[in-house]
Write a protein that holds these residues in place. Structure first.
Motif, PDB file in Angstrom:
ATOM      1  N   ILE A 131     -12.568 -29.735  34.137  1.00 30.19           N
ATOM      2  CA  ILE A 131     -13.265 -30.266  35.302  1.00 30.19           C
ATOM      3  C   ILE A 131     -12.490 -29.748  36.501  1.00 30.19           C
ATOM      4  CG2 ILE A 131     -14.014 -32.328  36.531  1.00 30.19           C
ATOM      5  CD1 ILE A 131     -13.918 -33.790  33.829  1.00 30.19           C
ATOM      6  N   LYS A 132     -13.083 -28.808  37.210  1.00 34.67           N
ATOM      7  CA  LYS A 132     -12.367 -28.135  38.291  1.00 34.67           C
ATOM      8  C   LYS A 132     -12.955 -28.380  39.671  1.00 34.67           C
ATOM      9  CE  LYS A 132     -10.494 -24.363  35.594  1.00 34.67           C
ATOM     10  NZ  LYS A 132     -10.350 -22.912  35.480  1.00 34.67           N
ATOM     11  N   SER A 133     -14.103 -29.052  39.735  1.00 36.61           N
ATOM     12  CA  SER A 133     -14.697 -29.305  41.043  1.00 36.61           C
ATOM     13  C   SER A 133     -15.599 -30.526  40.984  1.00 36.61           C
ATOM     14  CB  SER A 133     -15.483 -28.076  41.534  1.00 36.61           C
ATOM     15  OG  SER A 133     -16.537 -27.779  40.655  1.00 36.61           O
ATOM     16  N   TRP A 134     -15.971 -30.994  42.164  1.00 37.53           N
ATOM     17  CA  TRP A 134     -16.894 -32.118  42.285  1.00 37.53           C
ATOM     18  C   TRP A 134     -17.869 -31.828  43.412  1.00 37.53           C
ATOM     19  CZ3 TRP A 134     -16.359 -34.095  47.129  1.00 37.53           C
ATOM     20  CH2 TRP A 134     -15.111 -33.990  47.748  1.00 37.53           C
ATOM     21  N   TYR A 153      -9.926 -45.386  35.619  1.00 33.75           N
ATOM     22  CA  TYR A 153     -10.896 -46.463  35.845  1.00 33.75           C
ATOM     23  C   TYR A 153     -11.094 -46.709  37.333  1.00 33.75           C
ATOM     24  CZ  TYR A 153     -10.536 -47.540  30.908  1.00 33.75           C
ATOM     25  OH  TYR A 153     -10.583 -47.460  29.545  1.00 33.75           O
ATOM     26  N   ALA A 154     -12.315 -47.049  37.705  1.00 33.48           N
ATOM     27  CA  ALA A 154     -12.641 -47.360  39.103  1.00 33.48           C
ATOM     28  C   ALA A 154     -12.107 -48.742  39.455  1.00 33.48           C
ATOM     29  CB  ALA A 154     -14.150 -47.316  39.313  1.00 33.48           C
ATOM     30  N   ARG A 214     -11.832 -38.676  45.113  1.00 34.86           N
ATOM     31  CA  ARG A 214     -12.658 -37.823  44.248  1.00 34.86           C
ATOM     32  C   ARG A 214     -11.804 -36.763  43.564  1.00 34.86           C
ATOM     33  NH1 ARG A 214     -16.567 -38.228  48.805  1.00 34.86           N
ATOM     34  NH2 ARG A 214     -18.421 -39.279  47.975  1.00 34.86           N
ATOM     35  N   THR A 215     -10.910 -36.139  44.323  1.00 30.38           N
ATOM     36  CA  THR A 215     -10.051 -35.096  43.770  1.00 30.38           C
ATOM     37  C   THR A 215      -9.060 -35.676  42.764  1.00 30.38           C
ATOM     38  OG1 THR A 215     -10.299 -33.793  45.784  1.00 30.38           O
ATOM     39  CG2 THR A 215      -8.433 -33.249  44.363  1.00 30.38           C
ATOM     40  N   GLU A 216      -8.458 -36.812  43.086  1.00 28.69           N
ATOM     41  CA  GLU A 216      -7.538 -37.459  42.143  1.00 28.69           C
ATOM     42  C   GLU A 216      -8.277 -37.858  40.869  1.00 28.69           C
ATOM     43  OE1 GLU A 216      -5.953 -40.697  44.418  1.00 28.69           O
ATOM     44  OE2 GLU A 216      -4.592 -39.397  45.552  1.00 28.69           O
ATOM     45  N   ARG A 217      -9.466 -38.395  41.009  1.00 30.33           N
ATOM     46  CA  ARG A 217     -10.261 -38.791  39.842  1.00 30.33           C
ATOM     47  C   ARG A 217     -10.628 -37.560  39.014  1.00 30.33           C
ATOM     48  NH1 ARG A 217     -15.522 -42.438  40.605  1.00 30.33           N
ATOM     49  NH2 ARG A 217     -13.977 -44.104  40.725  1.00 30.33           N
ATOM     50  N   MET A 218     -11.010 -36.465  39.677  1.00 31.55           N
ATOM     51  CA  MET A 218     -11.354 -35.233  38.983  1.00 31.55           C
ATOM     52  C   MET A 218     -10.177 -34.735  38.151  1.00 31.55           C
ATOM     53  SD  MET A 218     -12.127 -31.486  40.603  1.00 31.55           S
ATOM     54  CE  MET A 218     -10.424 -31.417  41.137  1.00 31.55           C
ATOM     55  N   ASP A 219      -8.985 -34.703  38.753  1.00 30.51           N
ATOM     56  CA  ASP A 219      -7.793 -34.255  38.027  1.00 30.51           C
ATOM     57  C   ASP A 219      -7.482 -35.156  36.837  1.00 30.51           C
ATOM     58  OD1 ASP A 219      -7.498 -32.148  39.808  1.00 30.51           O
ATOM     59  OD2 ASP A 219      -6.035 -33.205  41.066  1.00 30.51           O
ATOM     60  N   TRP A 237      -7.537 -36.287  30.946  1.00 30.41           N
ATOM     61  CA  TRP A 237      -7.951 -37.192  29.874  1.00 30.41           C
ATOM     62  C   TRP A 237      -8.911 -36.497  28.909  1.00 30.41           C
ATOM     63  CZ3 TRP A 237     -12.689 -39.196  28.333  1.00 30.41           C
ATOM     64  CH2 TRP A 237     -12.612 -40.215  27.394  1.00 30.41           C
ATOM     65  N   LEU A 238      -9.912 -35.814  29.445  1.00 25.10           N
ATOM     66  CA  LEU A 238     -10.920 -35.178  28.608  1.00 25.10           C
ATOM     67  C   LEU A 238     -10.324 -34.060  27.756  1.00 25.10           C
ATOM     68  CD1 LEU A 238     -13.920 -35.275  27.936  1.00 25.10           C
ATOM     69  CD2 LEU A 238     -14.304 -33.611  29.755  1.00 25.10           C
TER      70      LEU A 238
END
Length: 171
Positions: A55-58, A133-134, A148-153, A158-159
Motif C-alpha cells: 500500500i503505497k498511496s491513498w 485501529y481508528a 492518512r499517511t500514518e494509517r497507510m504505512d 500489517w498486511l
C-alpha cells in the motif's frame, strides 16, 4: 532459484503443525541441502512468496456508488458520503515464473473487516505489526493527510506481515 518455496514451507508447517520446532528443522534441512549443492549463493530466503502486496498511496474524497445514488435523490453532500481509498498494489508470480500485477483501491473499512477475519481464525498466530485501529475522535471528526499517511504505512506493514506468514495464509 534459491530458497524454499511458499508451498514447501506451508507443507512443512502443516506436516508438523503440532511441533513448530520440527517444522523449522524440516525447512532448515531443505535450505542446508540447497546450500551444500550450491555454496556460492550468498542470498538465501526462507521461502519464496508468490504474492507481494504494498500500500503505497491513498486517494482522498472518493465517493462510493451507493453514495452517488443517495446524493442524487437527497441532494445531500455530507462528509459521510466520502472516504479515503488506499491503493493496494498486488503482484503475483505464477508457477511458471510469469508475473501479473494490478491495483485495487479499498476503503479502510474493508481492511478492518479483513483484520477481524484474520484475528478470528488466526488468533493463535502472533502478528508483530499492529493493525491501525481508528480512534473515536477520527471516527467522529475525520482524518487529515498526516493520519492518512500514518494509517497507510501501518496498513502496509500489517498486511505484508499477514500475507507473508505461512501460518496465516493457510487459514
Amino acid at each position: 532459484r534459491m530458497g524454499v518455496t511458499y508451498k514447501e514451507a506451508t507443507n512443512a508447517l502443516l506436516l508438523h503443525q503440532n511441533d513448530l520446532l520440527a517444522a523449522c528443522n524440516s525447512i532448515h534441512d531443505k535450505i542446508v541441502d540447497e546450500v551444500n549443492r550450491n555454496p556460492y549463493h550468498s542470498h538465501l530466503n526462507l521461502f519464496v512468496p508468490r504474492i507481494a502486496l504494498r500500500i503505497k498511496s491513498w486517494l482522498p474524497n472518493l465517493q462510493s456508488e451507493s453514495s452517488d445514488q443517495a446524493n442524487i435523490s437527497h441532494q445531500n453532500n455530507s462528509n459521510k458520503d466520502f472516504f479515503t481509498g488506499y491503493v493496494l498494489n498486488v503482484s503475483f508470480t505464477d508457477s511458471d515464473d510469469s508475473m501479473q500485477s494490478w491495483q485495487l483501491t479499498y476503503r479502510y473499512q474493508r481492511f478492518r473487516s479483513f483484520c477481524d477475519i484474520v484475528y478470528k481464525h488466526g488468533s493463535h498466530v502472533p502478528i508483530a505489526a499492529p493493525f491501525p485501529y481508528a480512534t473515536a475522535i477520527q471516527t467522529l471528526f475525520g482524518i487529515d493527510d498526516t493520519v492518512r499517511t500514518e494509517r497507510m504505512d501501518a496498513l502496509d506493514r500489517w498486511l505484508r506481515e499477514v500475507v507473508l506468514n505461512p501460518c496465516l495464509m493457510t487459514i
